[in-house]
Design an enzyme around this catalytic site. Structure first.
Site, PDB file in Angstrom:
ATOM      1  N   LYS A 133       0.776  -1.257  -0.063  1.00  0.00           N
ATOM      2  CA  LYS A 133      -0.005  -0.037   0.003  1.00  0.00           C
ATOM      3  C   LYS A 133       0.888   1.343  -0.076  1.00  0.00           C
ATOM      4  O   LYS A 133       1.365   1.682   0.912  1.00  0.00           O
ATOM      5  CB  LYS A 133      -0.931  -0.048   0.964  1.00  0.00           C
ATOM      6  CG  LYS A 133      -2.036   1.103   1.074  1.00  0.00           C
ATOM      7  CD  LYS A 133      -2.542   1.733   2.389  1.00  0.00           C
ATOM      8  CE  LYS A 133      -1.714   2.853   2.861  1.00  0.00           C
ATOM      9  NZ  LYS A 133      -1.674   4.243   1.890  1.00  0.00           N
TER      10      LYS A 133
ATOM     11  N   GLY B 298       6.793   5.523   8.435  1.00  0.00           N
ATOM     12  CA  GLY B 298       5.948   6.832   8.386  1.00  0.00           C
ATOM     13  C   GLY B 298       6.119   7.572   9.656  1.00  0.00           C
ATOM     14  O   GLY B 298       7.116   7.414  10.125  1.00  0.00           O
ATOM     15  N   SER B 299       5.103   8.042  10.089  1.00  0.00           N
ATOM     16  CA  SER B 299       5.224   9.133  11.363  1.00  0.00           C
ATOM     17  C   SER B 299       5.120   8.447  12.647  1.00  0.00           C
ATOM     18  O   SER B 299       4.715   7.230  12.618  1.00  0.00           O
ATOM     19  CB  SER B 299       4.167  10.153  11.277  1.00  0.00           C
ATOM     20  OG  SER B 299       2.853   9.437  11.095  1.00  0.00           O
TER      21      SER B 299
ATOM     22  N   GLY C 112       2.907   4.880  13.469  1.00  0.00           N
ATOM     23  CA  GLY C 112       3.581   3.697  14.171  1.00  0.00           C
ATOM     24  C   GLY C 112       2.849   3.192  15.457  1.00  0.00           C
ATOM     25  O   GLY C 112       2.606   2.108  15.355  1.00  0.00           O
TER      26      GLY C 112
ATOM     27  N   GLU D 190       9.685   2.147  10.835  1.00  0.00           N
ATOM     28  CA  GLU D 190      10.867   3.212  10.754  1.00  0.00           C
ATOM     29  C   GLU D 190      10.060   4.590  10.916  1.00  0.00           C
ATOM     30  O   GLU D 190       9.289   5.044   9.872  1.00  0.00           O
ATOM     31  CB  GLU D 190      11.245   3.028   9.299  1.00  0.00           C
ATOM     32  CG  GLU D 190      12.113   1.894   8.868  1.00  0.00           C
ATOM     33  CD  GLU D 190      13.323   1.780   9.863  1.00  0.00           C
ATOM     34  OE1 GLU D 190      13.898   2.779  10.245  1.00  0.00           O
ATOM     35  OE2 GLU D 190      13.984   0.517  10.026  1.00  0.00           O
TER      36      GLU D 190
ATOM     37  N   CYS E 246      13.456  11.890   6.606  1.00  0.00           N
ATOM     38  CA  CYS E 246      13.364  11.434   8.031  1.00  0.00           C
ATOM     39  C   CYS E 246      14.873  11.719   8.684  1.00  0.00           C
ATOM     40  O   CYS E 246      14.938  11.903   9.761  1.00  0.00           O
ATOM     41  CB  CYS E 246      13.191   9.859   8.151  1.00  0.00           C
ATOM     42  SG  CYS E 246      14.309   8.925   7.290  1.00  0.00           S
TER      43      CYS E 246
ATOM     44  N   GLU F 203       8.979  16.964  15.016  1.00  0.00           N
ATOM     45  CA  GLU F 203       9.439  16.923  13.872  1.00  0.00           C
ATOM     46  C   GLU F 203       8.554  17.820  12.912  1.00  0.00           C
ATOM     47  O   GLU F 203       7.313  17.609  12.963  1.00  0.00           O
ATOM     48  CB  GLU F 203       9.010  15.437  13.225  1.00  0.00           C
ATOM     49  CG  GLU F 203       9.459  15.286  11.906  1.00  0.00           C
ATOM     50  CD  GLU F 203       9.656  13.750  11.527  1.00  0.00           C
ATOM     51  OE1 GLU F 203       8.484  13.198  11.552  1.00  0.00           O
ATOM     52  OE2 GLU F 203      10.554  13.083  10.645  1.00  0.00           O
TER      53      GLU F 203
HETATM   54  P1  NAD Z   1       2.251   8.940   7.449  1.00  0.00           P
HETATM   55  O1  NAD Z   1       2.592   8.222   8.880  1.00  0.00           O
HETATM   56  O2  NAD Z   1       1.197   9.732   7.425  1.00  0.00           O
HETATM   57  O3  NAD Z   1       1.978   7.707   6.333  1.00  0.00           O
HETATM   58  C1  NAD Z   1       2.856   6.739   6.334  1.00  0.00           C
HETATM   59  C2  NAD Z   1       1.944   5.547   5.529  1.00  0.00           C
HETATM   60  O4  NAD Z   1       1.137   4.795   6.467  1.00  0.00           O
HETATM   61  C3  NAD Z   1       0.849   6.084   4.500  1.00  0.00           C
HETATM   62  O5  NAD Z   1       0.900   5.111   3.443  1.00  0.00           O
HETATM   63  C4  NAD Z   1      -0.273   6.109   5.072  1.00  0.00           C
HETATM   64  O6  NAD Z   1      -1.460   5.838   4.235  1.00  0.00           O
HETATM   65  C5  NAD Z   1      -0.312   4.916   6.014  1.00  0.00           C
HETATM   66  N1  NAD Z   1      -1.039   5.072   7.258  1.00  0.00           N
HETATM   67  C6  NAD Z   1      -1.538   6.222   8.004  1.00  0.00           C
HETATM   68  N2  NAD Z   1      -2.318   5.510   9.046  1.00  0.00           N
HETATM   69  C7  NAD Z   1      -2.266   4.202   8.934  1.00  0.00           C
HETATM   70  C8  NAD Z   1      -3.121   3.233   9.677  1.00  0.00           C
HETATM   71  N3  NAD Z   1      -3.749   3.828  10.829  1.00  0.00           N
HETATM   72  N4  NAD Z   1      -2.748   2.111   9.458  1.00  0.00           N
HETATM   73  C9  NAD Z   1      -2.034   1.839   8.464  1.00  0.00           C
HETATM   74  N5  NAD Z   1      -1.644   2.559   7.673  1.00  0.00           N
HETATM   75  C10 NAD Z   1      -1.618   4.001   7.885  1.00  0.00           C
HETATM   76  O7  NAD Z   1       3.847   9.269   7.297  1.00  0.00           O
HETATM   77  P2  NAD Z   1       3.939  10.093   5.866  1.00  0.00           P
HETATM   78  O8  NAD Z   1       3.548  11.673   5.893  1.00  0.00           O
HETATM   79  O9  NAD Z   1       3.696   9.489   4.493  1.00  0.00           O
HETATM   80  O10 NAD Z   1       5.604  10.345   5.699  1.00  0.00           O
HETATM   81  C11 NAD Z   1       6.358  11.207   6.526  1.00  0.00           C
HETATM   82  C12 NAD Z   1       6.888  10.475   7.828  1.00  0.00           C
HETATM   83  O11 NAD Z   1       7.544   9.317   7.480  1.00  0.00           O
HETATM   84  C13 NAD Z   1       7.502  11.506   8.910  1.00  0.00           C
HETATM   85  O12 NAD Z   1       7.502  11.257  10.092  1.00  0.00           O
HETATM   86  C14 NAD Z   1       9.313  10.809   8.533  1.00  0.00           C
HETATM   87  O13 NAD Z   1      10.084  10.942   9.466  1.00  0.00           O
HETATM   88  C15 NAD Z   1       8.657   9.323   8.311  1.00  0.00           C
HETATM   89  N6  NAD Z   1       9.868   8.719   7.619  1.00  0.00           N
HETATM   90  C16 NAD Z   1      10.649   7.701   8.352  1.00  0.00           C
HETATM   91  C17 NAD Z   1      11.704   7.475   7.593  1.00  0.00           C
HETATM   92  C18 NAD Z   1      12.637   6.187   8.597  1.00  0.00           C
HETATM   93  O14 NAD Z   1      13.253   5.486   7.684  1.00  0.00           O
HETATM   94  N7  NAD Z   1      12.684   6.251   9.701  1.00  0.00           N
HETATM   95  C19 NAD Z   1      12.013   7.368   6.311  1.00  0.00           C
HETATM   96  C20 NAD Z   1      11.091   8.063   5.611  1.00  0.00           C
HETATM   97  C21 NAD Z   1       9.919   8.930   6.296  1.00  0.00           C
END
Ligand code: NAD
Length: 500
Positions: free
Chosen positions: A178, A231-232, A236, A253, A287, A388
Site C-alpha cells: 500500500k 511513516g510518522s 507507528g 521506521e 526522515c 518533527e
Molecule cells: P504517515 O505516517 O502519514 O503515512 C505513512 C503510511 O502509513 C502511508 O501509506 C499512510 O497511508 C499509512 N497509514 C496512515 N495511517 C495508517 C493506519 N492507521 N494504519 C495503517 N497505515 C496507515 O507518514 P508520511 O506523511 O507518509 O511520511 C512522513 C513520515 O515518515 C515522517 O514522520 C518521516 O520521518 C517518516 N519517515 C521515516 C523514515 C525512516 O526510515 N525512519 C523514512 C521516511 C519517512
C-alpha cells in the site's frame, strides 16, 4: 514542460489490473503546479482481502523457488530501473516534487537495493555449529514467513518500497503493498516493473487507498503475519496497537529530529555545505533531515551568518527546472503545518533569521513552496527543537562544549541520524560512541545512507529493527534450528553427558 496524458490507474491483484470493488477513486496532483497526475482506486477492505488471498496462495509456490532464482528476478528489476531511471525521476519530480538530481538518487537507491538483495539470493547465510553429542549435525537456517504487508510514505516513493519489497521477495515471502496516497503513480510503476522483471502473479500485489481503510485492514488481517511500515511516529503507534491482537511482527521506521553538531575546530565551509544539504534537501522532508544545528559558542555567530547567506541563495521552483535548488513540499496540509511551526518558534522567543513564509511569487503560487527557514537563539526544550516539522526549517542551538552538545543532541524522543563536524579525532570518537542514534556521520551532513549498511533509529524512531544490509533479513525471515542425529540411537541432549 511536456506533461504525459492523465490516466486512470488500477490495483494489481493476482496478476490482474482492476478497479476498487466499490468503484471509488482519488486523485494524485503535483505539488509543484497542482497538475492532475492521475486517478486511482480508493480501495476498501474487500480489495485488501482479495490481495491477501492472492498473496497467500502464491506464497506456497514462491517460497519453494530457489533463492538464487528469486534473486535473478531482482537483478532484472534493477536493470529495468536503470533503463527507466530518467523517466522515473521526471515522474517523481512531477508527482512528489523533489528536484531532478535527488529524484534520480531515489531511483538509484532502488537499483542498489535490488542488486544487493539479488546477491543475497546466493547467500542467505545460516550457521552450522558443533553438537554436544557425537554423530549429530546442527544448523540454523532462515525461513520465509508468509504475506508481508508493506506500507510506505511519499518522501522516497521508489527507494523505500525497494528497501522493503526486495528483501521480502528474495527471502521467499509474498507482498501486499500500500503506497502513500500522495505518490500512487510511482507505486504503480514500481509494481509494473516488478511484473515485467518476471515476478509471478500473486507474489506482489498493490492496493491503493488511505491508511485508515487499506492500511488498517492490512495490519489487522489474520493472514498477514508481518507488517513493515515507514511513516510518522503517530502512525507507528496506531499500527503497533492494531497489530497487537494478532501478535504480528511489526517493523517500524518512524520520525526523526536529527542534529548536526558544529565544534569550534570545524571546517566551517564544509559544515555550511553539509547543513544546507541536510536541512533543505528534499525541502527538509527526509526522515534524516537536519532540523537542529548545535553550534559551539565560539563559532556560532560566524556559522549563523554564513548559513543565512547560503539559504537565501537557494532558488525555489519546480524540481524539473535545472536551476531549482528547493522544490515544493508535498501538499497544502504540510505547508500549513510547516508555517504553524514558524509561528510557534516566534511565540517561543526564538529569532527568525531567514525564511518563515510561504513563497508565492514567480508563479510559485500554483504549488506548495516554503522559504528555507532558519531560527537562531533556540533553546533545546522549545517545540521547534523537539518536534518533527518535516519541512525546510532548522533551529540553531548554542552550546559551550562537546559534553553539552551531546547532551542536547540526545535530549529528544527520536534517535535516527546525527552528525558532527570537528577536526579533533578524540571528539569525533566520543560523538560516535555517545550520540544515541542509529546513524552517525563525521564531517558530513545527516543524510546519505548506503544500502549495504543497516538503516534505522533508536528510541521512538522505531522498535529496534533495521532496514537495509544484512539486518533487513531479520525482518523478513525467521530462524529455524535443525538437529540431525545420524548415530542410529536415541541421544538425549543435556542428559547423555557422559557419552563420548
Ligand atoms: P504517515 O505516517 O502519514 O503515512 C505513512 C503510511 O502509513 C502511508 O501509506 C499512510 O497511508 C499509512 N497509514 C496512515 N495511517 C495508517 C493506519 N492507521 N494504519 C495503517 N497505515 C496507515 O507518514 P508520511 O506523511 O507518509 O511520511 C512522513 C513520515 O515518515 C515522517 O514522520 C518521516 O520521518 C517518516 N519517515 C521515516 C523514515 C525512516 O526510515 N525512519 C523514512 C521516511 C519517512
Amino acid at each position: 514542460m511536456a506533461v504525459a496524458e492523465t490516466k486512470s490507474f488500477q490495483n494489481y491483484i493476482d496478476g490482474e489490473w482492476g478497479d476498487a470493488a466499490r468503484g471509488e477513486t482519488f486523485e494524485s496532483v503535483s505539488p509543484a503546479t497542482g497538475e492532475l497526475i492521475g486517478v486511482f482506486p480508493r480501495s476498501g477492505g474487500e480489495d485488501v482481502d482479495r490481495a491477501v488471498a492472492a498473496a497467500k496462495a502464491a506464497y506456497e509456490k514462491w517460497r519453494l523457488v530457489p533463492a538464487p532464482r528469486r534473486g535473478e528476478i531482482l537483478f532484472r528489476f534493477g536493470q529495468l530501473l536503470i533503463d527507466q531511471k530518467d523517466e522515473l525521476a521526471l515522474l517523481m519530480t512531477r508527482e512528489m516534487g523533489k528536484v531532478l538530481p535527488e529524484a534520480g538518487g531515489d531511483v538509484q537507491e532502488a537499483v542498489d537495493m535490488s542488486f544487493y538483495m539479488a546477491g543475497e539470493g546466493r547467500r542467505l547465510f545460516g550457521h552450522t555449529t558443533p553438537s554436544e553429542l557425537p554423530d549429530k549435525f546442527n544448523m540454523s537456517v532462515r525461513m520465509p514467513i508468509g504475506v508481508i504487508g508493506v506500507i510506505t510514505p511519499w518522501n522516497f516513493p521508489i527507494a523505500i518500497p525497494s528497501w522493503k519489497i526486495a528483501p521480502a521477495l528474495v527471502c521467499g515471502n509474498t507482498v501486499v503493498f500500500k503506497p502513500a496516497t500522495d505518490t500512487p503513480l510511482l507505486g504503480e510503476r514500481f509494481v509494473e516493473l516488478l511484473a515485467a522483471a518476471g515476478v509471478p502473479k500473486g507474489v506482489v500485489n498493490i492496493v491503493h487507498g488511505g491508511g485508515g481503510e487499506v492500511g488498517d485492514r492490512l495490519v489487522r488481517h489474520p493472514d498477514v503475519p508481518v507488517i513493515t511500515l515507514t511513516g510518522s511516529r503517530e502512525t507507528g503507534v496506531e499500527v503497533l496497537r492494531a497489530a497487537a491482537d494478532g501478535l504480528k511482527h511489526v517493523h517500524l521506521e518512524l520520525g526523526g529530529k536529527n542534529a548536526v553538531i558544529v565544534m569550534d575546530d570545524a571546517d566551517l565551509e564544509l559544515a555550511v555545505d553539509g547543513i544546507v544539504w541536510s536541512a533543505f534537501g528534499t525541502s527538509g522532508q527526509r526522515c534524516t533531515a537536519a532540523s537542529r544545528v548545535i553550534v559551539h559558542e565560539r563559532v556560532y555567530d560566524e556559522l549563523a551568518s554564513r548559513l543565512v547567506v547560503a539559504a537565501e541563495k537557494l532558488r525555489l521552483g519546480p524540481g524539473w527546472e535545472p536551476d531549482t535548488d528547493v522544490g515544493p513540499v508535498i501538499n497544502k496540509t504540510a505547508l500549513e503545518k510547516i508555517h504553524s511551526y514558524t509561528e510557534i518558534g516566534e511565540g517561543e522567543g526564538a529569532r527568525l533569521l531567514t525564511g518563515g513564509e510561504v513563497a508565492t511569487g514567480d508563479g510559485l503560487g500554483q504549488g506548495f513552496y516554503y522559504r528555507p527557514t532558519i531560527f537562531g537563539d533556540v533553546e533545546a526544550q522549545m517545540r521547534i527543537a523537539q518536534e518533527e516539522i518535516f519541512g525546510p526549517t532548522t533551529a540553531l542551538i548554542r552550546v559551550g562544549d562537546v559534553d553539552e552538545a551531546i547532551r542536547v543532541a540526545n535530549g529528544i524522543r527520536f534517535g535516527l541520524s546525527s552528525s558532527i563536524f570537528t577536526r579533533d579525532v578524540n571528539t569525533a570518537f566520543r560523538a560516535m560512541r555517545d550520540l544515541e542514534t542509529g546513524i552517525t556521520y563525521v564531517n558530513a551532513g545527516t543524510i546519505g545512507a548506503e544500502v549495504h549498511l543497516p538503516f534505522g533509529g533508536t528510541k521512538e524512531t522505531g522498535n529496534g529493527h533495521r532496514e537495509a544490509g544484512q539486518a533487513a533479513l531479520d525482518v523478513f525471515t525467521e530462524w529455524k534450528s535443525i538437529y540431525v542425529d545420524y548415530s542410529g540411537r536415541l541421544q538425549k541432549a543435556q542428559i547423555d553427558t557422559a557419552e563420548t
